[in-house]
Scaffold this active site. Structure first.
Site, PDB file in Angstrom:
ATOM      1  CB  CYS A  11      -1.019   0.253   1.099  1.00  0.00           C
ATOM      2  SG  CYS A  11       0.082   0.711   3.069  1.00  0.00           S
ATOM      3  CG  ASN A  14       4.278  -1.655   5.257  1.00  0.00           C
ATOM      4  OD1 ASN A  14       5.457  -1.959   5.133  1.00  0.00           O
ATOM      5  ND2 ASN A  14       3.337  -2.259   4.742  1.00  0.00           N
ATOM      6  CB  CYS A  16      -2.915   2.179   6.662  1.00  0.00           C
ATOM      7  SG  CYS A  16      -2.976   3.463   8.171  1.00  0.00           S
ATOM      8  NE  ARG A  17      -4.887   1.577   0.937  1.00  0.00           N
ATOM      9  CZ  ARG A  17      -4.324   1.437   0.325  1.00  0.00           C
ATOM     10  NH1 ARG A  17      -5.342   1.981  -0.393  1.00  0.00           N
ATOM     11  NH2 ARG A  17      -3.922   2.215   0.133  1.00  0.00           N
ATOM     12  CB  SER A  18       0.736  -3.499   2.707  1.00  0.00           C
ATOM     13  OG  SER A  18       1.436  -2.330   3.267  1.00  0.00           O
ATOM     14  CG  ASP A 130      -4.930   5.178   2.706  1.00  0.00           C
ATOM     15  OD1 ASP A 130      -4.639   4.506   3.988  1.00  0.00           O
ATOM     16  OD2 ASP A 130      -3.747   5.467   2.280  1.00  0.00           O
TER      17      ASP A 130
END
Length: 160
Positions: A11, A14, A16-18, A130
């Site tokens: 993401c 690196n 939050c999402r990933s 995001d």
């Protein structure tokens, strides 16, 4: 024993999402007894958060969903990742465009298949938005749920 299959979650920063996707994947391969066959990491498009731990809302979302042993430090994607990993998953169209731009900077062998993680989501929610700028943690929970659905379908398809 053949070499492990490797997955890289990407993401923007690196944090939050990933990391959520990485933790979900790690948890699923543990539950399925596949840790000797699969490996997962996560990384960022930009190096702004390099060395930082995930956003507190990402970590609390994981804990609320039973993933309590995850730890991570943000890192940036690099050229070697394209040959080290079998799959590189972006969370949204901007991630995919950026990943492909990085990949094409230095033409080299690329074994990784670049895809949207959400392309495996059976509910059809392809983009994992995001949640970083959100006030609360609802967006993190939604990202977790999308990652879980997508990772489950991906592993059902590719894990033997």
């Amino acid at each position: 024993m053949s070499q492990k299959k490797r997955v890289l979650m990407i993401c923007l920063g690196n944090i939050c999402r990933s990391p959520i996707a990485e933790a979900v994947f790690e948890n699923e391969i543990s539950k399925r007894g596949l840790k000797n066959q699969w490996e997962v990491e996560s990384a960022a498009i930009i190096g702004y958060h390099t060395g930082k731990i995930p956003d507190h809302r990402a970590l609390s979302t994981l804990q609320e969903n039973g993933i309590t042993n995850y730890s991570h430090r943000a890192r940036q994607i690099n050229q070697n990742d394209f040959n080290k990993f079998d799959w590189i998953f972006g969370m949204d169209d901007d991630n995919i465009r950026d990943i492909n731009d990085i990949k094409n900077l230095k033409p080299m062998e690329c074994r990784a298949k670049v895809e949207l993680l959400g392309s495996y989501d059976p509910s059809g929610e392809v983009i994992i938005r995001d949640p970083y700028r959100d006030a609360g943690s609802a967006g993190f929970q939604k990202a977790y749920e999308q990652c879980l659905r997508s990772v489950t379908v991906f592993l059902n398809k590719y894990a033997n």
